[in-house]
Motif scaffolding. Structure first.
Motif, mmCIF file in Angstrom:
data_model
loop_
_atom_site.group_PDB
_atom_site.id
_atom_site.type_symbol
_atom_site.label_atom_id
_atom_site.label_comp_id
_atom_site.label_asym_id
_atom_site.label_seq_id
_atom_site.Cartn_x
_atom_site.Cartn_y
_atom_site.Cartn_z
ATOM 1 N N ALA A 46 19.388 13.154 -8.370
ATOM 2 C CA ALA A 46 18.012 12.778 -8.930
ATOM 3 C C ALA A 46 17.055 14.017 -9.068
ATOM 4 N N GLY A 47 17.611 15.230 -8.544
ATOM 5 C CA GLY A 47 16.433 16.361 -8.804
ATOM 6 C C GLY A 47 15.511 16.203 -7.876
ATOM 7 N N TYR A 48 14.628 17.361 -7.725
ATOM 8 C CA TYR A 48 13.552 17.469 -6.460
ATOM 9 C C TYR A 48 12.550 16.209 -6.606
ATOM 10 N N GLU A 49 12.252 16.131 -7.918
ATOM 11 C CA GLU A 49 10.981 14.847 -8.301
ATOM 12 C C GLU A 49 11.731 13.517 -8.115
ATOM 13 N N GLY A 50 12.914 13.241 -8.056
ATOM 14 C CA GLY A 50 13.677 11.978 -8.112
ATOM 15 C C GLY A 50 13.954 11.547 -6.902
ATOM 16 N N VAL A 51 13.676 12.294 -5.863
ATOM 17 C CA VAL A 51 13.936 11.869 -4.309
ATOM 18 C C VAL A 51 12.750 11.888 -3.571
ATOM 19 N N SER A 52 12.670 10.718 -2.966
ATOM 20 C CA SER A 52 11.295 10.531 -1.916
ATOM 21 C C SER A 52 11.919 10.851 -0.527
ATOM 22 N N THR A 53 10.907 11.193 0.183
ATOM 23 C CA THR A 53 11.294 11.172 1.755
ATOM 24 C C THR A 53 11.567 10.125 2.262
ATOM 25 N N LYS A 54 11.071 9.015 1.814
ATOM 26 C CA LYS A 54 11.510 7.680 2.319
ATOM 27 C C LYS A 54 13.074 7.363 2.008
ATOM 28 N N GLN A 55 13.278 7.645 0.839
ATOM 29 C CA GLN A 55 14.759 7.558 0.257
ATOM 30 C C GLN A 55 15.581 8.555 1.157
ATOM 31 N N LEU A 56 15.267 9.597 1.295
ATOM 32 C CA LEU A 56 15.999 10.625 2.068
ATOM 33 C C LEU A 56 16.252 10.187 3.536
ATOM 34 N N LEU A 103 19.941 23.104 -10.838
ATOM 35 C CA LEU A 103 18.822 22.626 -10.306
ATOM 36 C C LEU A 103 17.550 23.762 -10.086
ATOM 37 N N GLU A 104 18.398 24.645 -9.169
ATOM 38 C CA GLU A 104 17.543 25.701 -8.539
ATOM 39 C C GLU A 104 17.156 26.989 -9.724
ATOM 40 N N LEU A 105 18.165 26.951 -10.565
ATOM 41 C CA LEU A 105 17.973 27.872 -11.756
ATOM 42 C C LEU A 105 16.954 27.444 -12.769
ATOM 43 N N LEU A 106 16.897 26.231 -12.785
ATOM 44 C CA LEU A 106 15.954 25.411 -13.953
ATOM 45 C C LEU A 106 14.545 25.427 -13.298
ATOM 46 N N ASP A 107 14.472 24.880 -12.156
ATOM 47 C CA ASP A 107 13.134 24.869 -11.294
ATOM 48 C C ASP A 107 13.292 25.233 -10.091
ATOM 49 N N PRO A 108 12.990 26.600 -9.998
ATOM 50 C CA PRO A 108 13.162 27.240 -8.516
ATOM 51 C C PRO A 108 12.078 26.791 -7.370
ATOM 52 N N HIS A 109 12.549 26.457 -6.150
ATOM 53 C CA HIS A 109 11.745 25.935 -5.205
ATOM 54 C C HIS A 109 12.218 27.079 -3.930
ATOM 55 N N LEU A 110 13.393 27.784 -4.171
ATOM 56 C CA LEU A 110 13.587 28.650 -2.868
ATOM 57 C C LEU A 110 12.661 29.844 -3.089
ATOM 58 N N ASP A 111 12.449 30.401 -1.701
ATOM 59 C CA ASP A 111 11.573 31.534 -1.646
ATOM 60 C C ASP A 111 12.334 32.862 -1.687
ATOM 61 N N THR A 112 13.736 32.675 -1.805
ATOM 62 C CA THR A 112 14.599 33.813 -1.961
ATOM 63 C C THR A 112 15.198 33.891 -3.346
ATOM 64 N N ARG A 113 15.527 35.089 -3.935
ATOM 65 C CA ARG A 113 16.199 35.312 -5.115
ATOM 66 C C ARG A 113 17.841 34.744 -5.117
ATOM 67 N N LEU A 114 18.213 34.139 -5.809
ATOM 68 C CA LEU A 114 19.909 33.781 -5.698
ATOM 69 C C LEU A 114 20.584 35.063 -5.378
ATOM 70 N N SER A 115 20.205 36.256 -6.022
ATOM 71 C CA SER A 115 21.198 37.409 -5.942
ATOM 72 C C SER A 115 20.913 38.028 -4.628
ATOM 73 N N ASP A 116 19.990 37.341 -3.632
ATOM 74 C CA ASP A 116 19.965 37.849 -2.063
ATOM 75 C C ASP A 116 20.794 36.857 -1.338
ATOM 76 N N LEU A 117 21.324 35.592 -1.947
ATOM 77 C CA LEU A 117 21.931 34.797 -0.973
ATOM 78 C C LEU A 117 23.573 34.735 -1.300
ATOM 79 N N GLU A 118 23.975 34.482 -0.495
ATOM 80 C CA GLU A 118 25.729 34.391 -0.244
ATOM 81 C C GLU A 118 26.145 33.032 -1.146
#
Length: 195
Positions: free
Chosen positions: A24-34, A106-121
């Motif tokens: 559902a993407g970031y916006e499509g999920v509520s904390t209540k649903q999670l 999703l992360e490539l389209l709408d990033p939320h991470l505080d780290t670049r993907l090239s820094d993650l394994e």
């Protein structure tokens, strides 16, 4: 008296969050649903993750960590073949119909991470190898620009259904991620790479 389900472990919670966000993407999920899907109360969810964004970040990092790194050790010693295999691996990861790949998209389209993907394994080591191979084979090529081209073509492949109507000949040229890799190699070297 009704019994509550036992709270899931962190791995199960991340798996649940990853699947929900991937679907559902970031916006499509509520904390209540999670919380409900994970079998937790809202308070218990907040015990694990203080915010929805923290849950999303953790789920994305969990998903990315589950993507197997490319095994370039068994490939031909030819640097051109290794580079093409690495590009094909990345295109395969982007286009795969998995939760992990959907989280990557999703992360490539709408990033939320505080780290670049090239820094993650598994992308950190892969990007270093990509830069090394590219500097050996095409010293004037811009590695970050090439990665952007790979990502763009990978997205194009994963969304090929919509592109078929817009560019019908594209469907015959891009049948699988290996085709994208060969196209990127032509872009890098301005010709078909030698075999």
């Amino acid at each position: 008296m009704r019994q509550r389900k036992a709270a899931p472990g962190r791995e199960k919670l991340l798996e649940t969050a990853g699947a929900l966000f991937a679907d559902a993407g970031y916006e499509g999920v509520s904390t209540k649903q999670l919380a409900a899907e994970a079998g937790l109360s809202i308070g218990a969810l907040y015990h694990h993750f203080p915010t929805k964004e923290a849950a999303y970040r953790a789920a994305v990092k969990w998903g990315l960590s589950r993507i197997p790194a490319p095994d370039l050790s068994s490939f031909d010693a030819d640097p051109m073949a290794r580079l093409e295999r690495q590009v094909a691996w990345f295109c395969t990861v982007i286009a795969a119909p998995t939760v992990e790949s959907q989280l990557l998209r999703l992360e490539l389209l709408d990033p939320h991470l505080d780290t670049r993907l090239s820094d993650l394994e598994p992308f950190a080591a892969s990007f270093v190898r990509f830069q090394e191979l590219l500097s050996e084979l095409a010293p004037d090529a811009d590695a970050e620009l090439m990665v952007a081209a790979i990502v763009s073509l990978g997205f194009g492949f994963s969304r090929l259904g919509g592109l078929r109507r817009q560019v019908p000949e594209l469907a015959t040229r891009l049948r699988d991620p290996g085709d994208i890799a060969r196209m990127v190699m032509r872009l890098i070297f301005a010709k078909e790479p030698p075999r």
